[in-house]
Scaffold this active site. Sequence first.
Site, mmCIF file in Angstrom:
data_model
loop_
_atom_site.group_PDB
_atom_site.id
_atom_site.type_symbol
_atom_site.label_atom_id
_atom_site.label_comp_id
_atom_site.label_asym_id
_atom_site.label_seq_id
_atom_site.Cartn_x
_atom_site.Cartn_y
_atom_site.Cartn_z
ATOM 1 C CG ASN A 10 -1.786 1.320 1.512
ATOM 2 O OD1 ASN A 10 -1.776 1.937 0.528
ATOM 3 N ND2 ASN A 10 -2.431 1.494 2.650
ATOM 4 C CD1 TRP A 11 3.496 1.003 -2.402
ATOM 5 C CD2 TRP A 11 3.802 1.565 -4.710
ATOM 6 N NE1 TRP A 11 4.308 -0.019 -3.406
ATOM 7 C CE2 TRP A 11 4.407 0.519 -4.431
ATOM 8 C CE3 TRP A 11 3.534 2.565 -5.784
ATOM 9 C CZ2 TRP A 11 5.017 -0.023 -5.775
ATOM 10 C CZ3 TRP A 11 4.134 1.837 -7.121
ATOM 11 C CH2 TRP A 11 4.923 0.530 -6.990
ATOM 12 C CE LYS A 12 -0.400 3.181 4.790
ATOM 13 N NZ LYS A 12 -0.345 3.434 6.090
ATOM 14 C CG HIS A 99 -6.134 1.684 5.022
ATOM 15 N ND1 HIS A 99 -5.677 2.606 5.883
ATOM 16 C CD2 HIS A 99 -4.910 0.847 4.668
ATOM 17 C CE1 HIS A 99 -4.438 2.474 6.332
ATOM 18 N NE2 HIS A 99 -3.929 1.173 5.724
ATOM 19 C CD GLU A 101 -3.247 5.344 6.689
ATOM 20 O OE1 GLU A 101 -3.068 5.617 5.436
ATOM 21 O OE2 GLU A 101 -2.327 4.717 7.476
ATOM 22 C CD GLU A 169 -3.730 -2.983 7.246
ATOM 23 O OE1 GLU A 169 -2.641 -2.870 6.676
ATOM 24 O OE2 GLU A 169 -4.347 -1.851 6.985
ATOM 25 N N GLY A 175 1.694 2.065 10.753
ATOM 26 C CA GLY A 175 2.899 3.358 10.847
ATOM 27 C C GLY A 175 3.409 3.565 11.779
ATOM 28 C CB SER A 215 4.772 -1.828 12.269
ATOM 29 O OG SER A 215 4.115 -0.768 12.484
ATOM 30 N N GLY A 236 2.610 -1.126 4.343
ATOM 31 C CA GLY A 236 2.686 0.240 3.991
ATOM 32 C C GLY A 236 4.131 0.825 3.762
ATOM 33 N N GLY A 237 4.696 1.303 4.846
ATOM 34 C CA GLY A 237 5.986 1.872 4.694
ATOM 35 C C GLY A 237 7.167 0.994 3.983
HETATM 36 P P1 PGA Z 1 2.606 0.252 7.691
HETATM 37 O O1 PGA Z 1 0.974 0.447 6.908
HETATM 38 O O2 PGA Z 1 3.049 -1.055 7.073
HETATM 39 O O3 PGA Z 1 3.255 1.421 7.444
HETATM 40 O O4 PGA Z 1 2.161 0.071 9.080
HETATM 41 C C1 PGA Z 1 0.108 -0.483 6.733
HETATM 42 C C2 PGA Z 1 -0.917 -0.055 6.179
HETATM 43 O O5 PGA Z 1 -1.501 0.952 6.320
HETATM 44 O O6 PGA Z 1 -1.655 -0.812 5.338
#
Ligand code: PGA
Length: 252
Positions: A10-12, A99, A101, A169, A175, A215, A236-237
């Site tokens: 997930n490149w956000k 998600h 977010e 998640e 994050g 994470s 994500g990251g």
């Molecule tokens: P993260 O994000 O790996 O940076 O914790 C995961 C996600 O939001 O899907």
Amino acid sequence: MTRRPLIAGNWKLQNGLDASTSLARAVAAGIDASTKPEVVIAPVFTALASVATVLRELEGKTVGLAAQDLHWEDKGAFTGEVSAPLLTDVGCTHVIVGHSERRQLFGDTDERVRRKVEAALRGVLTPIACVGETLEEREAGLTLEVVLRQLDAIATNLHDVSRIVLAYEPVWAIGTGRVAKAEDAQDVHHAIRNRVRELAGDAVAEGMRILYGGSVKADNAAGLLSQPDIDGALVGGASLDASQFLAIVAAA
Ligand code: PGA
């Protein structure tokens, strides 16, 4: 039943066009027919068409393309929205839905998430539907209650639950560098699978892939992915660095 693992990046809202296409190339370079997991990447909307072209040009590479969200209607007066048919049109195969977010910052309710999953299923997109509790909910002992409520909202009354990929998640792990303990994540995944069994029967429950997200890094992926009910990761990251992401792919 053996479930093929799925690793999704997930490149956000991080990479523009050039960075997205080069990252897609670097990821695809590390994937071939012998790669065990299915691999999916989710760039920003504006890079989807270009990344789709990059992926199409790489013969024999099978990296899926996901959008990070969609609208529940296929078309209409919905300024600023993007629909399932449009995502399919640019080459998406998957879409992330619900998600945290989106839920926390953009008003996605359980009901909206259900409608979005339904819209993805009406098209030919595989929804990666996210569930997860906040830190407050976890500390109040409400993890399963929250996660199963979110799951029920997604999975009840849908015409083809078997096409959904779920992602657990925990919001406090996203994050933050604070990953869930593999055994704790396994307990939640197990409970999710049991609820899917109640809702849709054994075959669907055994076939359904449930990803862990929050994470996930190269150095903790193997421990998580070796759990019996953890069938992949939503990253994500660490997905913004091709070598880290490919190390997670290799751990699956
Ligand atoms: P993260 O994000 O790996 O940076 O914790 C995961 C996600 O939001 O899907």
